[in-house]
Write a protein that holds these residues in place. Structure first.
Motif, PDB file in Angstrom:
ATOM      1  N   UNK A 236       0.805  -1.223   0.000  1.00  0.00           N
ATOM      2  CA  UNK A 236       0.000   0.000   0.000  1.00  0.00           C
ATOM      3  C   UNK A 236       0.837   1.272   0.000  1.00  0.00           C
ATOM      4  N   UNK A 237       2.143   1.133  -0.030  1.00  0.00           N
ATOM      5  CA  UNK A 237       3.009   2.317  -0.081  1.00  0.00           C
ATOM      6  C   UNK A 237       3.166   2.771  -1.522  1.00  0.00           C
ATOM      7  N   UNK A 238       3.001   4.065  -1.775  1.00  0.00           N
ATOM      8  CA  UNK A 238       3.128   4.602  -3.122  1.00  0.00           C
ATOM      9  C   UNK A 238       4.559   5.049  -3.421  1.00  0.00           C
ATOM     10  N   UNK A 239       5.079   6.001  -2.637  1.00  0.00           N
ATOM     11  CA  UNK A 239       6.414   6.544  -2.897  1.00  0.00           C
ATOM     12  C   UNK A 239       6.820   7.424  -1.720  1.00  0.00           C
ATOM     13  N   UNK A 240       8.043   7.931  -1.766  1.00  0.00           N
ATOM     14  CA  UNK A 240       8.521   8.764  -0.651  1.00  0.00           C
ATOM     15  C   UNK A 240       7.810  10.101  -0.576  1.00  0.00           C
TER      16      UNK A 240
END
Length: 307
Positions: A236-240
């Motif tokens: 579920x993490x997209x990007x920094x």
């Protein structure tokens, strides 16, 4: 009194600028499992402050409200952006919204899931937090104001992130206890949101860490990474530059900073991810609480006027 609140606003703007500039050299660098290993980072203090996307759209927001009132239409927002926001000056969701405006779209379509491929990013929460300061003590008007401009670029959890910050800024006009401000901000957003989830986790992890009397923000930062980027993020993490991980990092810094401006900003930078946006937001909140007169003299003595 007006002069007291003016001092608070002065502290808010300078607090944002100090945090922003100190964190820019490491922006996006420490986005993995390990934070910045340094104990501190150097302050970058200026007599004249450059524009940056962490603050410049907040200046435009003030112009929009003065020109069109507190409930501008989508067409009015589009026209102001077309007049004042060059595409080359903005990034991710802001840039995508600006491209969409060129194609004839108006807010809130420019920030919608359907049209803005970067709807989940940090843009809205770094450009609307100070709107809480123009609604002192009034969290609901603050989140309404923030929502009206946040929807230019974002929707859903990222919109809730913007409203969380705006609610805290509104409450900070009269409340100085940072954990209380976090709870007031949390109460102002949908509790089913992933934004609310990461805030609740940070509060719980911080409380658990304090039980042994040896607070360790780096250990809690590992929990944030593992649950929202790593193994237990379940993809579920997209990007920094996403909203969620940076809401978590900023909340971590606010809780572990213990109300101290320098400590809070330094942790927000060292925690990584968007390491200039997060200290700008945290520094602005601490500056609003303390006022310009309460900021560290060793910092303010080297800074130019931001009136």
């Amino acid at each position: 009194a007006a002069d007291v609140y003016f001092d608070k606003l002065h502290g808010m703007w300078l607090g944002q600028l100090i945090g922003n500039m100190a964190g820019r050299p490491t922006e996006g660098v420490y986005s993995g499992a390990e934070p910045n290993p340094a104990e501190s980072v150097p302050w970058v203090l200026m007599a004249e402050w450059p524009a940056d996307d962490d603050t410049d759209l907040e200046y435009l927001a003030q112009h929009i409200f003065l020109a069109h009132g507190l409930d501008p239409t989508g067409a009015e927002l589009r026209d102001e952006w077309l007049a004042h926001v060059p595409i080359s000056s903005v990034y991710v969701a802001n840039r995508q919204a600006r491209y969409l405006m060129n194609a004839g779209f108006i807010p809130p379509l420019t920030g919608s899931y359907q049209h803005n491929t970067c709807w989940h990013t940090i843009d809205a929460q770094i450009t609307t937090e100070s709107l809480g300061a123009i609604a002192p003590g009034l969290r609901q008007p603050a989140i309404t104001l923030a929502g009206s401009l946040a929807r230019i670029t974002n929707e859903g959890l990222a919109l809730h992130g913007a409203q969380y910050y705006a609610a805290m800024y509104a409450a900070a006009s009269f409340e100085s206890d940072v954990p209380t401000l976090v709870q007031l901000g949390l109460a102002a957003i949908p509790q089913s949101s992933r934004t609310a989830a990461v805030i609740r986790d940070m509060v719980a992890w911080h409380a658990q860490d304090l039980l042994d009397g040896q607070p360790d923000w780096r250990a809690t930062r590992w929990l944030l990474y593992d649950n929202y980027v790593g193994t237990h993020a379940f993809g579920r993490h997209f990007s920094w530059v996403e909203s969620t991980i940076n809401i978590g990092a900023t909340t971590l810094a606010l809780l572990y900073g213990d109300g101290d401006f320098e400590q809070t900003v330094q942790i927000a930078i060292l925690a990584g991810w968007d390491s200039d946006c997060n200290p700008a937001t945290a520094g602005g909140l601490l500056g609003l609480i303390s006022g310009y007169s309460g900021l560290p003299v060793e910092l303010t003595a080297q800074c130019g006027d931001v009136h």
